[in-house]
Design a protein around this motif. Structure first.
Motif, PDB file in Angstrom:
ATOM      1  N   VAL A 118      23.780  12.284  -5.343  1.00  0.00           N
ATOM      2  CA  VAL A 118      23.203  12.075  -4.021  1.00  0.00           C
ATOM      3  C   VAL A 118      22.050  11.107  -4.223  1.00  0.00           C
ATOM      4  CG1 VAL A 118      22.086  13.151  -2.040  1.00  0.00           C
ATOM      5  CG2 VAL A 118      23.839  14.415  -3.315  1.00  0.00           C
ATOM      6  N   ILE A 119      22.143   9.942  -3.566  1.00  0.00           N
ATOM      7  CA  ILE A 119      21.187   8.859  -3.779  1.00  0.00           C
ATOM      8  C   ILE A 119      20.466   8.527  -2.481  1.00  0.00           C
ATOM      9  CG2 ILE A 119      20.912   6.474  -4.559  1.00  0.00           C
ATOM     10  CD1 ILE A 119      23.680   6.868  -5.973  1.00  0.00           C
ATOM     11  N   LYS A 120      19.151   8.445  -2.553  1.00  0.00           N
ATOM     12  CA  LYS A 120      18.350   8.030  -1.402  1.00  0.00           C
ATOM     13  C   LYS A 120      18.038   6.546  -1.583  1.00  0.00           C
ATOM     14  CE  LYS A 120      14.311   8.924   1.361  1.00  0.00           C
ATOM     15  NZ  LYS A 120      13.048   9.610   1.492  1.00  0.00           N
ATOM     16  N   PHE A 121      18.676   5.725  -0.740  1.00  0.00           N
ATOM     17  CA  PHE A 121      18.500   4.281  -0.828  1.00  0.00           C
ATOM     18  C   PHE A 121      17.294   3.842  -0.017  1.00  0.00           C
ATOM     19  CE2 PHE A 121      22.933   4.843  -1.965  1.00  0.00           C
ATOM     20  CZ  PHE A 121      23.014   4.041  -3.088  1.00  0.00           C
ATOM     21  N   ASP A 122      16.603   2.823  -0.515  1.00  0.00           N
ATOM     22  CA  ASP A 122      15.393   2.320   0.137  1.00  0.00           C
ATOM     23  C   ASP A 122      15.648   1.906   1.580  1.00  0.00           C
ATOM     24  OD1 ASP A 122      14.245   2.698  -2.351  1.00  0.00           O
ATOM     25  OD2 ASP A 122      14.225   0.573  -2.873  1.00  0.00           O
ATOM     26  N   ALA A 123      16.763   1.208   1.849  1.00  0.00           N
ATOM     27  CA  ALA A 123      17.017   0.673   3.186  1.00  0.00           C
ATOM     28  C   ALA A 123      18.209   1.288   3.886  1.00  0.00           C
ATOM     29  CB  ALA A 123      17.201  -0.844   3.087  1.00  0.00           C
ATOM     30  N   ASN A 124      18.952   2.169   3.232  1.00  0.00           N
ATOM     31  CA  ASN A 124      20.187   2.669   3.826  1.00  0.00           C
ATOM     32  C   ASN A 124      20.318   4.188   3.833  1.00  0.00           C
ATOM     33  OD1 ASN A 124      21.836   0.314   4.675  1.00  0.00           O
ATOM     34  ND2 ASN A 124      21.406  -0.310   2.593  1.00  0.00           N
ATOM     35  N   THR A 177      22.033  -7.950  -8.043  1.00  0.00           N
ATOM     36  CA  THR A 177      21.376  -8.805  -9.017  1.00  0.00           C
ATOM     37  C   THR A 177      22.427  -9.436  -9.924  1.00  0.00           C
ATOM     38  OG1 THR A 177      21.039  -6.921 -10.488  1.00  0.00           O
ATOM     39  CG2 THR A 177      19.211  -7.502  -9.052  1.00  0.00           C
ATOM     40  N   GLU A 178      22.071 -10.564 -10.511  1.00  0.00           N
ATOM     41  CA  GLU A 178      22.999 -11.270 -11.393  1.00  0.00           C
ATOM     42  C   GLU A 178      23.394 -10.371 -12.558  1.00  0.00           C
ATOM     43  OE1 GLU A 178      23.046 -15.243 -14.160  1.00  0.00           O
ATOM     44  OE2 GLU A 178      21.742 -15.208 -12.404  1.00  0.00           O
ATOM     45  N   GLY A 179      24.676 -10.322 -12.868  1.00  0.00           N
ATOM     46  CA  GLY A 179      25.174  -9.496 -13.967  1.00  0.00           C
ATOM     47  C   GLY A 179      25.361  -8.040 -13.603  1.00  0.00           C
ATOM     48  N   PHE A 180      25.303  -7.704 -12.314  1.00  0.00           N
ATOM     49  CA  PHE A 180      25.446  -6.322 -11.871  1.00  0.00           C
ATOM     50  C   PHE A 180      26.772  -5.723 -12.350  1.00  0.00           C
ATOM     51  CE2 PHE A 180      27.346  -3.336  -8.880  1.00  0.00           C
ATOM     52  CZ  PHE A 180      26.371  -2.359  -8.812  1.00  0.00           C
ATOM     53  N   THR A 181      26.714  -4.513 -12.898  1.00  0.00           N
ATOM     54  CA  THR A 181      27.914  -3.744 -13.230  1.00  0.00           C
ATOM     55  C   THR A 181      27.664  -2.300 -12.813  1.00  0.00           C
ATOM     56  OG1 THR A 181      27.135  -3.331 -15.487  1.00  0.00           O
ATOM     57  CG2 THR A 181      28.649  -5.161 -15.195  1.00  0.00           C
ATOM     58  N   VAL A 231      19.257  12.959 -12.192  1.00  0.00           N
ATOM     59  CA  VAL A 231      18.230  13.013 -11.153  1.00  0.00           C
ATOM     60  C   VAL A 231      17.007  12.223 -11.628  1.00  0.00           C
ATOM     61  CG1 VAL A 231      16.656  14.534  -9.898  1.00  0.00           C
ATOM     62  CG2 VAL A 231      19.036  15.205 -10.224  1.00  0.00           C
ATOM     63  N   GLY A 232      16.479  11.411 -10.737  1.00  0.00           N
ATOM     64  CA  GLY A 232      15.308  10.598 -11.042  1.00  0.00           C
ATOM     65  C   GLY A 232      15.640   9.179 -11.459  1.00  0.00           C
ATOM     66  N   ASN A 233      16.907   8.918 -11.835  1.00  0.00           N
ATOM     67  CA  ASN A 233      17.303   7.551 -12.203  1.00  0.00           C
ATOM     68  C   ASN A 233      17.164   6.619 -11.007  1.00  0.00           C
ATOM     69  OD1 ASN A 233      20.185   8.390 -14.275  1.00  0.00           O
ATOM     70  ND2 ASN A 233      18.073   8.189 -14.874  1.00  0.00           N
ATOM     71  N   LYS A 234      16.664   5.422 -11.263  1.00  0.00           N
ATOM     72  CA  LYS A 234      16.641   4.353 -10.261  1.00  0.00           C
ATOM     73  C   LYS A 234      17.963   3.616 -10.416  1.00  0.00           C
ATOM     74  CE  LYS A 234      12.238   4.959  -9.243  1.00  0.00           C
ATOM     75  NZ  LYS A 234      11.759   5.485  -8.017  1.00  0.00           N
ATOM     76  N   VAL A 235      18.626   3.329  -9.300  1.00  0.00           N
ATOM     77  CA  VAL A 235      19.944   2.698  -9.341  1.00  0.00           C
ATOM     78  C   VAL A 235      20.027   1.532  -8.369  1.00  0.00           C
ATOM     79  CG1 VAL A 235      21.125   4.811 -10.062  1.00  0.00           C
ATOM     80  CG2 VAL A 235      20.889   4.319  -7.632  1.00  0.00           C
ATOM     81  N   GLU A 236      21.052   0.714  -8.580  1.00  0.00           N
ATOM     82  CA  GLU A 236      21.382  -0.356  -7.642  1.00  0.00           C
ATOM     83  C   GLU A 236      22.852  -0.209  -7.281  1.00  0.00           C
ATOM     84  OE1 GLU A 236      21.421  -5.218  -7.175  1.00  0.00           O
ATOM     85  OE2 GLU A 236      21.184  -4.342  -9.163  1.00  0.00           O
ATOM     86  N   HIS A 237      23.151  -0.298  -5.999  1.00  0.00           N
ATOM     87  CA  HIS A 237      24.526  -0.239  -5.507  1.00  0.00           C
ATOM     88  C   HIS A 237      24.841  -1.601  -4.915  1.00  0.00           C
ATOM     89  CE1 HIS A 237      27.847   0.816  -2.778  1.00  0.00           C
ATOM     90  NE2 HIS A 237      28.073   1.838  -3.600  1.00  0.00           N
ATOM     91  N   GLN A 238      26.059  -2.088  -5.152  1.00  0.00           N
ATOM     92  CA  GLN A 238      26.408  -3.436  -4.700  1.00  0.00           C
ATOM     93  C   GLN A 238      26.350  -3.602  -3.193  1.00  0.00           C
ATOM     94  OE1 GLN A 238      28.531  -1.369  -6.282  1.00  0.00           O
ATOM     95  NE2 GLN A 238      30.581  -1.494  -5.426  1.00  0.00           N
ATOM     96  N   LYS A 239      26.480  -2.532  -2.422  1.00  0.00           N
ATOM     97  CA  LYS A 239      26.455  -2.619  -0.961  1.00  0.00           C
ATOM     98  C   LYS A 239      25.162  -2.066  -0.367  1.00  0.00           C
ATOM     99  CE  LYS A 239      29.116  -1.216   3.099  1.00  0.00           C
ATOM    100  NZ  LYS A 239      30.309  -0.495   3.555  1.00  0.00           N
ATOM    101  N   PHE A 240      24.679  -0.918  -0.885  1.00  0.00           N
ATOM    102  CA  PHE A 240      23.553  -0.219  -0.267  1.00  0.00           C
ATOM    103  C   PHE A 240      22.191  -0.589  -0.843  1.00  0.00           C
ATOM    104  CE2 PHE A 240      27.153   2.900   0.177  1.00  0.00           C
ATOM    105  CZ  PHE A 240      27.406   2.585   1.498  1.00  0.00           C
ATOM    106  N   GLY A 241      22.147  -1.319  -1.950  1.00  0.00           N
ATOM    107  CA  GLY A 241      20.876  -1.769  -2.515  1.00  0.00           C
ATOM    108  C   GLY A 241      20.291  -0.817  -3.532  1.00  0.00           C
ATOM    109  N   PHE A 242      18.961  -0.768  -3.573  1.00  0.00           N
ATOM    110  CA  PHE A 242      18.250   0.028  -4.567  1.00  0.00           C
ATOM    111  C   PHE A 242      17.943   1.418  -4.042  1.00  0.00           C
ATOM    112  CE2 PHE A 242      17.330  -4.400  -5.576  1.00  0.00           C
ATOM    113  CZ  PHE A 242      17.678  -4.417  -6.911  1.00  0.00           C
ATOM    114  N   GLY A 243      17.971   2.402  -4.937  1.00  0.00           N
ATOM    115  CA  GLY A 243      17.678   3.774  -4.561  1.00  0.00           C
ATOM    116  C   GLY A 243      17.373   4.630  -5.765  1.00  0.00           C
ATOM    117  N   GLU A 244      17.204   5.922  -5.505  1.00  0.00           N
ATOM    118  CA  GLU A 244      16.895   6.892  -6.557  1.00  0.00           C
ATOM    119  C   GLU A 244      17.803   8.093  -6.393  1.00  0.00           C
ATOM    120  OE1 GLU A 244      13.187   9.613  -8.185  1.00  0.00           O
ATOM    121  OE2 GLU A 244      12.787   7.987  -6.790  1.00  0.00           O
TER     122      GLU A 244
END
Length: 67
Positions: free
Chosen positions: A55-61, A15-19, A28-41
């Motif tokens: 340890v992050i479970k990504f929606d698509a990866n 997303t724009e402005g990603f850091t 645990v429980g935080n929703k995150v975004e990774h520049q390569k793997f996308g969104f996860g928890e």
């Protein structure tokens, strides 16, 4: 023996402005975004407080470890 399947990564555009976040600020429980793997928890935190690993479970990866 069949050939080993490649681990394909689903494409993600940050997303724009990603850091990136400091892993020490994650929980645990935080929703995150990774520049390569996308969104996860975050499903688990491992390691010592001075060297944490999320340890992050990504929606698509699938599940990945991030330190």
């Amino acid at each position: 023996m069949p050939p080993k399947a490649e681990n394909k990564v689903a494409e993600h555009t940050p997303t724009e402005g990603f850091t990136p976040s400091d892993v020490k600020e994650l929980a645990v429980g935080n929703k995150v975004e990774h520049q390569k793997f996308g969104f996860g928890e975050i499903v688990k935190m491992e390691g010592a407080s001075h060297n944490p690993m999320a340890v992050i479970k990504f929606d698509a990866n699938g599940e990945k470890r991030y330190c």
